[in-house]
Design a protein around this motif. Structure first.
Motif, mmCIF file in Angstrom:
data_model
loop_
_atom_site.group_PDB
_atom_site.id
_atom_site.type_symbol
_atom_site.label_atom_id
_atom_site.label_comp_id
_atom_site.label_asym_id
_atom_site.label_seq_id
_atom_site.Cartn_x
_atom_site.Cartn_y
_atom_site.Cartn_z
ATOM 1 N N HIS A 1 0.826 -1.211 0.000
ATOM 2 C CA HIS A 1 0.000 0.000 0.000
ATOM 3 C C HIS A 1 0.860 1.260 0.000
ATOM 4 O O HIS A 1 0.548 2.247 -0.664
ATOM 5 N N PHE A 2 1.950 1.195 0.729
ATOM 6 C CA PHE A 2 2.860 2.345 0.743
ATOM 7 C C PHE A 2 3.442 2.590 -0.649
ATOM 8 O O PHE A 2 3.509 3.725 -1.127
ATOM 9 N N ILE A 3 3.841 1.457 -1.315
ATOM 10 C CA ILE A 3 4.427 1.595 -2.656
ATOM 11 C C ILE A 3 3.395 2.120 -3.638
ATOM 12 O O ILE A 3 3.692 2.954 -4.501
ATOM 13 N N TYR A 4 2.118 1.636 -3.546
ATOM 14 C CA TYR A 4 1.076 2.148 -4.432
ATOM 15 C C TYR A 4 0.927 3.665 -4.270
ATOM 16 O O TYR A 4 0.793 4.419 -5.253
ATOM 17 N N ASN A 5 0.958 4.121 -3.040
ATOM 18 C CA ASN A 5 0.812 5.561 -2.783
ATOM 19 C C ASN A 5 1.956 6.346 -3.412
ATOM 20 O O ASN A 5 1.756 7.427 -4.005
ATOM 21 N N VAL A 6 3.190 5.826 -3.279
ATOM 22 C CA VAL A 6 4.355 6.497 -3.861
ATOM 23 C C VAL A 6 4.225 6.556 -5.373
ATOM 24 O O VAL A 6 4.507 7.580 -6.015
ATOM 25 N N LEU A 7 3.783 5.400 -6.006
ATOM 26 C CA LEU A 7 3.611 5.390 -7.467
ATOM 27 C C LEU A 7 2.562 6.404 -7.907
ATOM 28 O O LEU A 7 2.686 7.027 -8.966
ATOM 29 N N ASN A 8 1.511 6.546 -7.129
ATOM 30 C CA ASN A 8 0.482 7.541 -7.467
ATOM 31 C C ASN A 8 1.063 8.950 -7.434
ATOM 32 O O ASN A 8 0.751 9.797 -8.277
ATOM 33 N N VAL A 9 1.928 9.214 -6.449
ATOM 34 C CA VAL A 9 2.573 10.540 -6.360
ATOM 35 C C VAL A 9 3.426 10.788 -7.591
ATOM 36 O O VAL A 9 3.377 11.854 -8.222
ATOM 37 N N GLU B 1 3.851 -9.559 -19.721
ATOM 38 C CA GLU B 1 3.881 -8.496 -20.734
ATOM 39 C C GLU B 1 4.099 -7.130 -20.090
ATOM 40 O O GLU B 1 4.780 -6.256 -20.647
ATOM 41 N N SER B 2 3.533 -6.925 -18.885
ATOM 42 C CA SER B 2 3.795 -5.670 -18.173
ATOM 43 C C SER B 2 5.281 -5.529 -17.870
ATOM 44 O O SER B 2 5.872 -4.450 -18.002
ATOM 45 N N TYR B 3 5.898 -6.675 -17.468
ATOM 46 C CA TYR B 3 7.334 -6.647 -17.172
ATOM 47 C C TYR B 3 8.132 -6.318 -18.439
ATOM 48 O O TYR B 3 9.075 -5.514 -18.408
ATOM 49 N N LEU B 4 7.758 -6.918 -19.569
ATOM 50 C CA LEU B 4 8.470 -6.650 -20.819
ATOM 51 C C LEU B 4 8.310 -5.189 -21.264
ATOM 52 O O LEU B 4 9.238 -4.589 -21.830
ATOM 53 N N TYR C 1 10.947 0.195 -21.872
ATOM 54 C CA TYR C 1 11.252 1.576 -21.520
ATOM 55 C C TYR C 1 12.730 1.745 -21.177
ATOM 56 O O TYR C 1 13.323 2.800 -21.429
ATOM 57 N N ARG C 2 13.313 0.683 -20.626
ATOM 58 C CA ARG C 2 14.729 0.773 -20.224
ATOM 59 C C ARG C 2 15.665 0.606 -21.409
ATOM 60 O O ARG C 2 16.599 1.379 -21.597
ATOM 61 N N TYR C 3 15.412 -0.448 -22.246
ATOM 62 C CA TYR C 3 16.356 -0.771 -23.314
ATOM 63 C C TYR C 3 15.978 -0.161 -24.660
ATOM 64 O O TYR C 3 16.789 -0.156 -25.588
ATOM 65 N N ASP C 4 14.755 0.284 -24.794
ATOM 66 C CA ASP C 4 14.281 0.920 -26.017
ATOM 67 C C ASP C 4 14.479 -0.013 -27.211
ATOM 68 O O ASP C 4 14.013 -1.159 -27.190
ATOM 69 N N ASP D 1 2.800 5.894 -17.812
ATOM 70 C CA ASP D 1 2.701 4.510 -18.295
ATOM 71 C C ASP D 1 3.568 3.579 -17.468
ATOM 72 O O ASP D 1 3.173 2.443 -17.134
ATOM 73 N N ILE D 2 4.802 4.061 -17.128
ATOM 74 C CA ILE D 2 5.697 3.223 -16.321
ATOM 75 C C ILE D 2 5.073 2.955 -14.956
ATOM 76 O O ILE D 2 5.073 1.816 -14.450
ATOM 77 N N CYS D 3 4.535 3.979 -14.331
ATOM 78 C CA CYS D 3 3.909 3.799 -13.015
ATOM 79 C C CYS D 3 2.706 2.862 -13.111
ATOM 80 O O CYS D 3 2.465 2.027 -12.219
ATOM 81 N N LYS D 4 1.940 2.975 -14.198
ATOM 82 C CA LYS D 4 0.753 2.116 -14.360
ATOM 83 C C LYS D 4 1.159 0.651 -14.468
ATOM 84 O O LYS D 4 0.598 -0.226 -13.816
ATOM 85 N N GLU D 5 2.179 0.379 -15.323
ATOM 86 C CA GLU D 5 2.620 -1.008 -15.501
ATOM 87 C C GLU D 5 3.194 -1.577 -14.199
ATOM 88 O O GLU D 5 2.933 -2.707 -13.810
ATOM 89 N N LEU D 6 3.995 -0.742 -13.511
ATOM 90 C CA LEU D 6 4.609 -1.207 -12.268
ATOM 91 C C LEU D 6 3.553 -1.448 -11.197
ATOM 92 O O LEU D 6 3.630 -2.414 -10.433
ATOM 93 N N ALA D 7 2.547 -0.592 -11.144
ATOM 94 C CA ALA D 7 1.464 -0.782 -10.166
ATOM 95 C C ALA D 7 0.703 -2.072 -10.442
ATOM 96 O O ALA D 7 0.337 -2.812 -9.516
#
Length: 593
Positions: A388-396, A441-444, A449-452, A411-417
């Motif tokens: 829950h703490f991590i979700y809040n940080v991602l929302n910020v 697929e979210s992980y890929l 985003y990292r390797y482009d 988009d990155i925050c959405k996939e990670l969440a």
């Protein structure tokens, strides 16, 4: 109820049960022996009667063969076939008729059989029974003869005619059976040998009045029975098929009888031997008195024994009862104050003391387990707080991305969440292939985003396996292992493909990368670890779950094996310069793949 009375009742019931069992066994053995005797008797007499009928019919056929083997008789039959006499006397005294009549009137034929007769299409009839009472009808009509069609055009084969009234009798028409043959060549007519039912009744008369013999042709027509009005269809229907041995069926009155079906090997007939006996009732009459006597005797002996021994057993049991009633937690280690005079009860006392000791130990263990359970519940609550703490940080972070007009951050925050929500859900340990693919697929997408442009991936999984079950976060671990370890020292573009197929007897998913591959030594080490884990899972699953740890291929194999055991397909195919394939799947329908 006092213990002594309980012992008496229990032993009485036990004696009744034992007696019933013994009586049932005795009854079953008696019925079996009775059946064997009856079956043997039926089989013996049936064989004898079948042989007698076969001998009779063979003799009648032999007479026909003997008659037609005479050349002079054949010449006479040819003349007789075309003889057109105006009167019976003219036909009777013709030379051909005289020759045939002389052959038919031998002492053997006159003595052994009821009638021997020759006739043809010109209604010419010659019989060896021309004397008063048995003389044949001189006006018999060939066209109206009842069994003409059964005999004609049979290639000269001997045909059995079952029990019927004598078709040739002028004054007397007794029941007879016949063997008839069409004389081959130039329409020379027919020859018939008859045997009377009276003779058959004498031949098949039996001291066993309760046995009935039914001779039937293989076409289902009655050949002979002492009762000419018997209905054979019901018996044949119940004995239909290739039945071996004696069988219990029902007679015309609905009563149970024994029946043995035998087919003749030499004649076109079947013998049904029917014994009017009810084995169950007969066996019951013989065994029931003995069973009752055994029951009364055993009950009497048991009650006397129980009465004497129960008085001795009551005292030590009461001693133990008093000791158990005075046992509390504060005196759990106390000893019984009196000496127990019964070894069995003393053993019970020792066992009771052991139970008290184990109970004491269990209470201590229960206290320890309560503490551990409280700690586990605390850890679970803590694990629920962190996501829950991590979700809040991602929302910020996502909100900051919106303010900065940076959709990539959103988009990155959405996939990670989404990944965190899936991974931290402790309610379910398993997921469908469809859910696993979405998580992977979210992980890929995050890797993209990292390797482009240095990362490309392809996912192609059959719809037929989308609802199959996998442990959670299996596919993502395999992909992560390929991305992290397969390209450590490589500047090439990372290419990852995930394919899934449904076969006839299995389904599988293949994860392929074009990385540097796994060395032979490392691959052997992984396979040895997998084999070790497999052996441990077979014998001590709980300990292995604690020991495996990590998120590598060995961990993936262990979780898959705990779900699918021997049905699991798990392969690692790698060459040092040719990339790596990890294949997971499941064999279905017990096939080998």
């Amino acid at each position: 109820m006092k213990f002594q009375k309980k012992i008496i009742i229990v032993y009485m019931l036990f004696s009744i049960v034992v007696t019933v069992i013994f009586g049932s066994v005795y009854y079953a053995l008696n019925v079996r022996q009775y059946k064997e005797r009856e079956y043997t008797n039926i089989s013996t007499v049936s064989n004898v009667k079948l042989q007698q009928m076969e001998s009779l019919l063979s003799g009648m056929e032999g007479v026909i063969t003997y008659f037609l083997s005479d050349v002079d008789i054949l010449d006479a039959l040819q003349e007789f076939a075309v003889l057109d006499a105006d009167t019976y006397e003219e036909m009777y005294f013709h030379d051909a008729s005289a020759a045939i009549r002389t052959k038919l009137s031998t002492y053997y034929l006159m003595d052994e059989y009821y009638r021997a007769i020759v006739f043809n299409e010109n209604n010419n009839v010659i019989s060896n029974t021309n004397y008063t009472g048995m003389a044949p009808a001189i006006n018999a009509s060939y066209e109206n003869y009842p069994w003409k069609d059964k005999v004609s055009n049979k290639g000269g084969k001997d045909v059995l005619i079952g029990l019927h009234e004598d078709d040739w009798g002028n004054k007397k028409k007794p029941y007879v059976i016949s063997v008839v043959k069409e004389i081959q060549g130039m329409q020379m007519g027919y020859i018939e040998i008859q045997q009377s039912k009276e003779h058959l009744d004498q031949m098949f008369a039996d001291q066993e009045e309760n046995i009935t013999y039914l001779f039937v042709t293989k076409e289902g027509e009655l050949l002979y029975s002492a009762d000419e009005g018997v209905e054979v269809d019901g018996y044949l229907e119940q004995m239909e098929g290739d039945i071996q041995g004696v069988r219990e069926i029902k007679n015309e009155a609905g009563q149970k009888v024994l029946c043995l079906k035998q087919e003749s090997k030499t004649q076109d007939m079947i013998l049904l031997t029917i014994a009017n006996v009810n084995i169950g009732k007969s066996a019951a009459k013989a065994s029931l008195p003995v069973s009752i006597l055994l029951l009364v005797g055993l009950l009497g002996l048991s009650l006397g024994y129980v009465y004497l021994t129960s008085r001795q057993l009551t005292r030590p049991i009461r001693q133990l009862q008093r000791f158990m009633e005075t046992t509390h937690l504060d005196n759990i280690e106390a000893e019984i104050p009196e000496k127990i005079s019964n070894d069995e009860i003393e053993s019970l006392y020792v066992a009771y003391k052991d139970v008290l000791e184990r109970l004491n130990e269990s209470m201590l263990k229960e206290k320890r387990m309560s503490l551990l359970q409280l700690q586990a519940q605390f850890d679970l609550l803590q694990a629920q707080v962190n996501p829950h703490f991590i979700y809040n940080v991602l929302n910020v972070i996502s909100n900051r991305g919106v303010l900065s007009d940076d959709e990539v951050i959103c988009d990155i925050c959405k996939e990670l969440a989404e990944m965190l929500r899936y991974a931290t859900n402790t309610k379910d340990k398993y997921a469908t292939v469809h859910d696993e693919i979405e998580y992977m697929e979210s992980y890929l997408k995050l890797l993209k985003y990292r390797y482009d442009y240095k990362l490309s991936y392809e996912i192609d999984v059959d719809q037929g396996i989308q609802d199959r079950i996998l442990p959670k976060i299996v596919l993502q671990q395999i992909v992560e292992n390929a991305a992290v370890h397969g390209y450590r020292q490589s500047a090439e573009v990372i290419e990852i493909s995930v394919t899934g197929h449904l076969g006839e007897h299995e389904w599988y998913i293949r994860v392929h990368d074009n990385g540097s591959g796994i060395s032979k030594e490392r691959l052997l080490g992984i396979m040895d670890s997998i084999e070790s884990v497999r052996n441990k899972l077979t014998y001590d699953r709980s300990n292995v779950e604690l020991e495996i740890g990590g998120m590598g291929l060995v961990n993936i194999y262990a979780r898959l094996y705990m779900l699918y055991t021997e049905s699991l397909i798990f392969k690692i195919e790698s060459e040092e310069l040719g990339g790596t394939d990890v294949i997971i799947g499941v064999k279905e329908c017990g096939t080998d793949v």
